[in-house]
Design an enzyme around this catalytic site. Structure first.
Site, mmCIF file in Angstrom:
data_model
loop_
_atom_site.group_PDB
_atom_site.id
_atom_site.type_symbol
_atom_site.label_atom_id
_atom_site.label_comp_id
_atom_site.label_asym_id
_atom_site.label_seq_id
_atom_site.Cartn_x
_atom_site.Cartn_y
_atom_site.Cartn_z
ATOM 1 N N LYS A 1 41.513 28.235 46.490
ATOM 2 C CA LYS A 1 41.208 27.827 47.858
ATOM 3 C C LYS A 1 42.337 26.956 48.419
ATOM 4 O O LYS A 1 43.460 27.404 48.519
ATOM 5 C CB LYS A 1 39.835 27.153 47.869
ATOM 6 C CG LYS A 1 38.751 27.952 47.126
ATOM 7 C CD LYS A 1 38.458 29.258 47.789
ATOM 8 C CE LYS A 1 37.652 30.283 47.026
ATOM 9 N NZ LYS A 1 36.988 30.011 45.811
ATOM 10 N N TYR B 1 27.513 26.531 45.326
ATOM 11 C CA TYR B 1 28.234 27.793 45.511
ATOM 12 C C TYR B 1 27.509 28.863 44.682
ATOM 13 O O TYR B 1 27.146 28.625 43.519
ATOM 14 C CB TYR B 1 29.693 27.625 45.067
ATOM 15 C CG TYR B 1 30.380 28.942 44.820
ATOM 16 C CD1 TYR B 1 30.525 29.870 45.851
ATOM 17 C CD2 TYR B 1 30.853 29.272 43.560
ATOM 18 C CE1 TYR B 1 31.124 31.092 45.619
ATOM 19 C CE2 TYR B 1 31.467 30.498 43.321
ATOM 20 C CZ TYR B 1 31.597 31.391 44.360
ATOM 21 O OH TYR B 1 32.184 32.611 44.122
ATOM 22 N N ASP C 1 32.790 19.193 41.882
ATOM 23 C CA ASP C 1 33.579 20.334 42.338
ATOM 24 C C ASP C 1 34.235 19.904 43.656
ATOM 25 O O ASP C 1 33.554 19.761 44.676
ATOM 26 C CB ASP C 1 32.651 21.544 42.531
ATOM 27 C CG ASP C 1 33.405 22.786 42.978
ATOM 28 O OD1 ASP C 1 34.479 22.649 43.602
ATOM 29 O OD2 ASP C 1 32.899 23.892 42.729
ATOM 30 N N ARG D 1 49.025 30.838 25.227
ATOM 31 C CA ARG D 1 47.604 30.493 25.485
ATOM 32 C C ARG D 1 47.427 28.989 25.317
ATOM 33 O O ARG D 1 46.729 28.332 26.080
ATOM 34 C CB ARG D 1 46.661 31.272 24.573
ATOM 35 C CG ARG D 1 45.230 30.781 24.692
ATOM 36 C CD ARG D 1 44.160 31.711 24.112
ATOM 37 N NE ARG D 1 44.551 32.453 22.946
ATOM 38 C CZ ARG D 1 44.711 31.919 21.716
ATOM 39 N NH1 ARG D 1 44.504 30.637 21.508
ATOM 40 N NH2 ARG D 1 45.080 32.680 20.709
HETATM 41 C C1 LIG Z 1 33.010 25.451 45.761
HETATM 42 C C2 LIG Z 1 33.469 26.533 44.841
HETATM 43 N N1 LIG Z 1 33.519 26.316 43.514
HETATM 44 C C3 LIG Z 1 33.918 27.272 42.644
HETATM 45 C C4 LIG Z 1 34.265 28.532 43.074
HETATM 46 C C5 LIG Z 1 34.662 29.581 42.068
HETATM 47 O O1 LIG Z 1 36.020 29.732 42.042
HETATM 48 P P1 LIG Z 1 36.790 31.140 41.709
HETATM 49 O O2 LIG Z 1 36.367 32.110 42.754
HETATM 50 O O3 LIG Z 1 38.217 30.747 41.754
HETATM 51 O O4 LIG Z 1 36.316 31.543 40.349
HETATM 52 C C6 LIG Z 1 34.225 28.808 44.442
HETATM 53 C C7 LIG Z 1 34.596 30.152 44.940
HETATM 54 O O5 LIG Z 1 34.386 30.475 46.080
HETATM 55 C C8 LIG Z 1 33.828 27.792 45.338
HETATM 56 O O6 LIG Z 1 33.753 28.013 46.667
#
Ligand SMILES: Cc1ncc(COP(=O)(O)O)c(C=O)c1O
Length: 387
Positions: A207, A109, A182, A56
């Site tokens: 992604k 998001y 992000d 961890r």
């Molecule tokens: C721009 C963005 N940030 C964060 C996330 C969250 O990531 P995760 O689905 O890996 O938890 C997503 C998921 O689609 C996203 O598109």
């Protein structure tokens, strides 16, 4: 050349292949092995080998990926998590305290919005959505003395709005807040927010970084070592870490990120041109288009404009749903950033959780994650779906 030297001297593609890992001293393994171990033999009490005591806290496969993502984002430290949202939650609770406040995108998001609205709010963190393309709107949303974070997505999901990272860093820092970006949609190949003044970069590595739709993960990257210490403490204390198999996959994805992103961008440009000429399409949203309101900022801070394309259809919601149902090469599905093309209806799918809120998205909107197949085939598929 040592890893440090690679980081400072080499270009992106070289760092993507080499940063974070030297061939294994025992076997010479060129690729980081998957260390499927929870614990490590100590050479006497406290005699740790390389600092590893329990997975961890740290695992060598994760360490290699964390070093690589830090180098590609031009940061000092990287941290890998079980998902993008796990990275976000750890970051927010590492940096904020109950009674504080965050400014978030007014088209964040959906999962990020839900995290702020349904989880962090209950815990005592308030938030205000603001149009991040307008630095004055962000300044107005800041609560002096209370705002700890300005949270940025650029391009946003799914409306592909653009925020000026440099300008927002200045607005956040003026108010004593930190700027979090992000960078999931752009990836470090197209945009490096830390070089533009951001304090923290967030990724859903699910992604473009993973890139093959076979792993869920998240990452944080920072330059400031005090911030890094706070995140490291919370990563270990909260425990939502990336496992060794997932770290391996995310790291493998990084190595081909540049090649894949260029192809995603090439294909997106071809699809944008096709959609613009299509009679059933009422609006194409892509930051690479000169008429996109964020085009000039995107051109300044991004290498290219990405593989995500959104568009609105003239026939309204039913026509949008029908088109999503009819494609054959574009797979109907959530997520994005994989080698295969995906189509989705944000209003009913990824962004259903913001329905009825100020973050609601248009019902005639379709979002494409353009893959790396051949572009002619993709355009023919979209044409058939509208036919
Ligand atoms: C721009 C963005 N940030 C964060 C996330 C969250 O990531 P995760 O689905 O890996 O938890 C997503 C998921 O689609 C996203 O598109």
């Amino acid at each position: 050349m040592s890893t440090q030297e690679h980081r400072s001297k080499s270009g992106f593609e070289t760092r993507a292949i080499h940063a974070g890992y030297e061939p294994d001293p025992t076997t010479g393994a060129v690729i980081p092995p998957i260390y499927a171990t929870s614990t490590y033999k100590q050479d006497g009490v406290g005699g740790l080998r390389g600092g590893y005591e329990y997975s961890r806290s740290a695992n060598p496969t994760r360490t290699a990926f964390e070093g690589a993502i830090a180098a590609l984002e031009e940061g000092e430290r990287g941290f890998a998590f079980a998902s993008g949202l796990a990275a976000e939650d750890t970051l927010i609770r590492a940096l904020c305290r109950p009674g504080q406040h965050a400014v978030i995108p007014d088209d964040a998001y959906g999962g990020t919005y839900r995290l702020f609205d349904k989880v962090e709010r209950v815990w005592g963190l308030a938030h205000t959505p603001a149009a991040l393309s307008d630095p004055d709107a962000v300044r107005a949303a800041i609560r002096p003395g209370e705002t700890k974070l300005v949270w940025v997505e650029t391009p946003t999901n799914p409306l592909l709005n653009i925020a000026d990272i440099e300008a927002l860093a200045a607005v956040a820092h003026e108010a004593g807040a930190l700027l979090v970006v992000d960078n999931t949609f752009a990836s470090p190949y197209l945009q490096q927010p830390l070089t533009l003044g951001a304090d923290v970069v967030v990724h859903s590595t699910t992604k473009y970084i993973g890139g093959h739709s076979d792993v869920v993960g998240g990452a944080l990257v920072v330059r400031d070592l005090d911030l890094a210490e706070q995140i490291a403490f919370h990563q270990n204390s909260m425990g939502a870490v990336a496992g060794p198999f997932d770290s391996f996959l995310a790291h493998r994805g990084l190595k081909t990120l540049a090649l894949r992103m260029d192809r995603h961008c090439d294909n997106a440009e071809r699809i944008v041109a096709f959609l613009q000429a299509h009679p059933e399409v009422s609006q194409v949203i892509y930051p690479g288009l000169p008429e996109h309101p964020g085009h000039a900022v995107a051109a300044r801070q991004m290498r290219r404009f990405g593989g995500m394309v959104s568009f609105r259809v003239a026939g309204g919601e039913q026509a949008a749903l029908e088109a999503c149902r009819r494609t054959e090469v574009f797979t109907l599905g959530e997520s994005l950033g994989g080698v295969e093309s995906l189509i989705e209806h944000p209003g009913r799918m990824t962004h259903a959780s913001v329905s009825g809120t100020e973050l609601e998205v248009p019902e005639d909107l379709i979002r494409l994650s353009v893959g790396i197949e051949d572009a002619e085939h993709l355009n023919a598929d979209l044409d058939r779906a509208h036919g």
